[in-house]
Write a protein that holds these residues in place. Sequence first.
Motif, PDB file in Angstrom:
ATOM      1  N   TYR A   3       0.803  -1.208   0.000  1.00 34.43           N
ATOM      2  CA  TYR A   3       0.000   0.000   0.000  1.00 34.43           C
ATOM      3  C   TYR A   3       0.849   1.277   0.000  1.00 34.43           C
ATOM      4  O   TYR A   3       0.413   2.313  -0.405  1.00 34.43           O
ATOM      5  N   TRP A   4       2.062   1.208   0.499  1.00 31.94           N
ATOM      6  CA  TRP A   4       2.839   2.403   0.697  1.00 31.94           C
ATOM      7  C   TRP A   4       3.946   2.564  -0.334  1.00 31.94           C
ATOM      8  O   TRP A   4       4.839   3.364  -0.164  1.00 31.94           O
ATOM      9  N   ASN A   5       3.923   1.841  -1.404  1.00 27.85           N
ATOM     10  CA  ASN A   5       4.856   1.990  -2.513  1.00 27.85           C
ATOM     11  C   ASN A   5       6.302   1.828  -2.045  1.00 27.85           C
ATOM     12  O   ASN A   5       7.204   2.448  -2.577  1.00 27.85           O
ATOM     13  N   ASP A   6       6.509   1.087  -1.010  1.00 23.27           N
ATOM     14  CA  ASP A   6       7.827   0.751  -0.487  1.00 23.27           C
ATOM     15  C   ASP A   6       8.670   1.992  -0.179  1.00 23.27           C
ATOM     16  O   ASP A   6       9.862   2.028  -0.400  1.00 23.27           O
ATOM     17  N   HIS A   7       8.025   3.050   0.301  1.00 20.20           N
ATOM     18  CA  HIS A   7       8.658   4.302   0.716  1.00 20.20           C
ATOM     19  C   HIS A   7       9.355   5.030  -0.431  1.00 20.20           C
ATOM     20  O   HIS A   7      10.200   5.885  -0.194  1.00 20.20           O
ATOM     21  N   ASP A   8       9.048   4.724  -1.661  1.00 16.33           N
ATOM     22  CA  ASP A   8       9.607   5.447  -2.804  1.00 16.33           C
ATOM     23  C   ASP A   8       8.635   6.534  -3.250  1.00 16.33           C
ATOM     24  O   ASP A   8       7.441   6.454  -3.017  1.00 16.33           O
ATOM     25  N   MET A   9       9.175   7.515  -3.941  1.00 13.00           N
ATOM     26  CA  MET A   9       8.338   8.585  -4.443  1.00 13.00           C
ATOM     27  C   MET A   9       7.712   8.140  -5.762  1.00 13.00           C
ATOM     28  O   MET A   9       8.399   7.663  -6.659  1.00 13.00           O
ATOM     29  N   GLY A  10       6.433   8.317  -5.873  1.00  8.84           N
ATOM     30  CA  GLY A  10       5.734   7.935  -7.090  1.00  8.84           C
ATOM     31  C   GLY A  10       5.697   9.083  -8.081  1.00  8.84           C
ATOM     32  O   GLY A  10       6.362  10.115  -7.924  1.00  8.84           O
ATOM     33  N   GLY A  11       4.914   8.929  -9.130  1.00  7.13           N
ATOM     34  CA  GLY A  11       4.799   9.935 -10.177  1.00  7.13           C
ATOM     35  C   GLY A  11       4.284  11.263  -9.675  1.00  7.13           C
ATOM     36  O   GLY A  11       4.768  12.329 -10.070  1.00  7.13           O
ATOM     37  N   GLY A  13       4.599  12.456  -6.688  1.00  4.66           N
ATOM     38  CA  GLY A  13       5.642  13.064  -5.860  1.00  4.66           C
ATOM     39  C   GLY A  13       6.662  13.819  -6.703  1.00  4.66           C
ATOM     40  O   GLY A  13       7.068  14.924  -6.356  1.00  4.66           O
ATOM     41  N   PHE A  14       7.082  13.200  -7.815  1.00  2.00           N
ATOM     42  CA  PHE A  14       8.025  13.884  -8.703  1.00  2.00           C
ATOM     43  C   PHE A  14       7.398  15.135  -9.313  1.00  2.00           C
ATOM     44  O   PHE A  14       8.031  16.174  -9.436  1.00  2.00           O
ATOM     45  N   GLY A  15       6.158  15.045  -9.700  1.00  2.00           N
ATOM     46  CA  GLY A  15       5.463  16.195 -10.290  1.00  2.00           C
ATOM     47  C   GLY A  15       5.323  17.338  -9.304  1.00  2.00           C
ATOM     48  O   GLY A  15       5.575  18.499  -9.632  1.00  2.00           O
ATOM     49  N   LEU A  16       4.913  17.007  -8.067  1.00  2.00           N
ATOM     50  CA  LEU A  16       4.760  18.050  -7.054  1.00  2.00           C
ATOM     51  C   LEU A  16       6.112  18.660  -6.676  1.00  2.00           C
ATOM     52  O   LEU A  16       6.214  19.866  -6.417  1.00  2.00           O
ATOM     53  N   MET A  17       7.149  17.825  -6.660  1.00  2.00           N
ATOM     54  CA  MET A  17       8.476  18.337  -6.354  1.00  2.00           C
ATOM     55  C   MET A  17       8.933  19.296  -7.460  1.00  2.00           C
ATOM     56  O   MET A  17       9.500  20.362  -7.180  1.00  2.00           O
ATOM     57  N   ALA A  18       8.682  18.976  -8.702  1.00  3.25           N
ATOM     58  CA  ALA A  18       9.068  19.850  -9.809  1.00  3.25           C
ATOM     59  C   ALA A  18       8.312  21.179  -9.737  1.00  3.25           C
ATOM     60  O   ALA A  18       8.903  22.251  -9.925  1.00  3.25           O
ATOM     61  N   VAL A  19       7.017  21.125  -9.442  1.00  2.00           N
ATOM     62  CA  VAL A  19       6.230  22.351  -9.318  1.00  2.00           C
ATOM     63  C   VAL A  19       6.742  23.184  -8.148  1.00  2.00           C
ATOM     64  O   VAL A  19       6.874  24.405  -8.241  1.00  2.00           O
TER      65      VAL A  19
END
Length: 93
Positions: A3-11, A13-19
Amino acid sequence: MRYWNDHDMGGWGFGLMAVGILLLLGTLVVVAVALGRYLGQLPPQSPPDGQLVPPPSPEQVLSERYARGEIDADEYRHRLDTLRSGPAGPVSG
């Protein structure tokens, strides 16, 4: 099931980080431009000994305009004569 994507950043997360980075850089640019404009409008500093420099006289300003080529010799002489003739009377209008 993970459920938690193994503590990795998903798509997202990358988009919000770029913004977020773009907003941060944009804010820094706006602050730098505003600071530059503010510092460009500050009056010149007084001399270190505390004496104030008087503003240039009208004749000095006229001479500087003539030296820069903003006015020709005839206009310079006419305006200089006008300045030296004394204050003009009240302007009607």
